[in-house]
Design a protein around this motif. Structure first.
Motif, mmCIF file in Angstrom:
data_model
loop_
_atom_site.group_PDB
_atom_site.id
_atom_site.type_symbol
_atom_site.label_atom_id
_atom_site.label_comp_id
_atom_site.label_asym_id
_atom_site.label_seq_id
_atom_site.Cartn_x
_atom_site.Cartn_y
_atom_site.Cartn_z
ATOM 1 N N VAL A 264 -1.584 11.948 92.290
ATOM 2 C CA VAL A 264 -0.267 12.340 92.489
ATOM 3 C C VAL A 264 -0.223 13.493 93.217
ATOM 4 C CG1 VAL A 264 0.672 11.176 90.537
ATOM 5 C CG2 VAL A 264 0.137 13.450 90.415
ATOM 6 N N ILE A 265 0.988 13.527 93.877
ATOM 7 C CA ILE A 265 1.542 14.887 94.578
ATOM 8 C C ILE A 265 3.024 15.319 93.987
ATOM 9 C CG2 ILE A 265 2.177 16.225 96.511
ATOM 10 C CD1 ILE A 265 0.477 14.370 98.155
ATOM 11 N N TYR B 5 6.560 8.277 83.978
ATOM 12 C CA TYR B 5 6.516 9.694 84.019
ATOM 13 C C TYR B 5 6.537 10.415 85.251
ATOM 14 C CZ TYR B 5 4.991 14.180 82.609
ATOM 15 O OH TYR B 5 4.844 15.799 82.491
ATOM 16 N N ALA B 6 5.681 9.674 86.323
ATOM 17 C CA ALA B 6 5.594 10.260 87.633
ATOM 18 C C ALA B 6 6.819 9.907 88.234
ATOM 19 C CB ALA B 6 4.731 9.260 88.426
ATOM 20 N N VAL C 46 -15.634 13.165 96.933
ATOM 21 C CA VAL C 46 -14.408 12.919 96.443
ATOM 22 C C VAL C 46 -13.678 14.405 96.369
ATOM 23 C CG1 VAL C 46 -12.495 12.442 94.974
ATOM 24 C CG2 VAL C 46 -14.722 10.904 95.428
ATOM 25 N N THR C 47 -12.653 14.568 97.463
ATOM 26 C CA THR C 47 -11.975 16.067 97.251
ATOM 27 C C THR C 47 -11.417 16.374 95.952
ATOM 28 O OG1 THR C 47 -9.939 15.438 98.360
ATOM 29 C CG2 THR C 47 -11.812 15.905 99.858
ATOM 30 N N SER C 48 -11.102 17.667 95.734
ATOM 31 C CA SER C 48 -10.126 18.253 94.593
ATOM 32 C C SER C 48 -8.927 17.582 94.580
ATOM 33 C CB SER C 48 -10.393 19.531 94.560
ATOM 34 O OG SER C 48 -9.454 20.009 93.369
ATOM 35 N N HIS C 49 -8.268 16.927 93.662
ATOM 36 C CA HIS C 49 -7.021 16.452 93.630
ATOM 37 C C HIS C 49 -6.303 16.594 92.073
ATOM 38 C CE1 HIS C 49 -9.643 13.298 92.415
ATOM 39 N NE2 HIS C 49 -8.764 12.549 91.724
ATOM 40 N N THR C 50 -4.928 16.183 92.097
ATOM 41 C CA THR C 50 -4.150 16.180 91.170
ATOM 42 C C THR C 50 -3.954 14.955 90.466
ATOM 43 O OG1 THR C 50 -3.074 18.401 91.808
ATOM 44 C CG2 THR C 50 -1.934 17.091 89.944
ATOM 45 N N VAL C 51 -4.049 14.634 89.219
ATOM 46 C CA VAL C 51 -3.909 13.398 88.610
ATOM 47 C C VAL C 51 -2.561 13.689 87.478
ATOM 48 C CG1 VAL C 51 -5.873 12.464 89.418
ATOM 49 C CG2 VAL C 51 -5.578 13.370 86.999
ATOM 50 N N TYR D 270 7.010 12.904 90.961
ATOM 51 C CA TYR D 270 5.575 12.838 91.799
ATOM 52 C C TYR D 270 5.482 11.796 92.380
ATOM 53 C CZ TYR D 270 3.842 15.903 88.001
ATOM 54 O OH TYR D 270 3.341 17.328 87.218
ATOM 55 N N ASP D 271 4.873 11.842 93.621
ATOM 56 C CA ASP D 271 4.449 10.719 94.541
ATOM 57 C C ASP D 271 3.237 10.128 94.177
ATOM 58 O OD1 ASP D 271 7.020 10.585 95.832
ATOM 59 O OD2 ASP D 271 6.205 11.342 97.864
#
Length: 164
Positions: free
Chosen positions: A156-157, A120-121, A93-98, A126-127
């Motif tokens: 999210v992004i 909140y997103a 699993v690649t590094s990602h933002t949550v 945030y998407d």
């Protein structure tokens, strides 16, 4: 009030088993993954998780689609990376933002915590780009279910104005 934080999840290797079943069987599915990890001489390096993309209210209780897994240190088998060993899947699993929030107690009001993260997103530009993941922290033996702690994560992004 639910505290929601943005977190960066590092790249990790995970061992998992996909299911189409009932979440009520989660404890046995977590044990199954742990047993398969041990049987295949892998080393778990984190807490178990459940990850799902379907809306829990849209599918019948015994027809939920999810995977249950754990981070592992590596997935080499005879010097080569393994993709699947029987029912045990292995992936990176690649590094990602949550966006993440801790939920204490039973799963009965999980949707409230999830809804708070989604709200909140949206409010903070945030998407949402991936499945909901729940990280299950171990409870003390014999502790009441109200003491259970789970972290809910939604990938999210950030799409808002540039931040420093």
């Amino acid at each position: 009030m639910v505290e929601i934080v943005e977190k960066r999840i590092p790249e990790q290797k995970v061992a998992y088993v996909p299911h189409t079943d009932s979440f009520s069987k989660l404890p046995e599915f977590i044990k199954e993954v742990g047993d398969l990890i041990a049987e295949n001489n892998f080393k778990a390096v984190g807490y178990p998780y459940g990850s799902y993309e379907n809306d829990l209210e849209e599918r019948a209780e015994n027809n939920q689609m999810f995977e249950v897994g754990m981070p592992i240190d590596n997935f080499y088998n005879d010097g080569k990376p393994a993709g699947r060993i029987g029912k045990l899947g292995l992936k990176e699993v690649t590094s990602h933002t949550v966006l993440a929030a801790r939920h204490k107690g039973t799963h009965k009001n999980f949707n409230e915590t999830i809804k708070a993260i989604v709200d909140y997103a949206i409010k903070n530009q945030y998407d949402i780009v991936g499945p909901i993941t729940e990280i299950y922290f171990p409870a003390e033996e014999g502790s009441p279910v109200e003491e259970n702690m789970t972290e809910i994560q939604i990938p999210v992004i950030y799409m808002g104005p540039k931040r420093d």
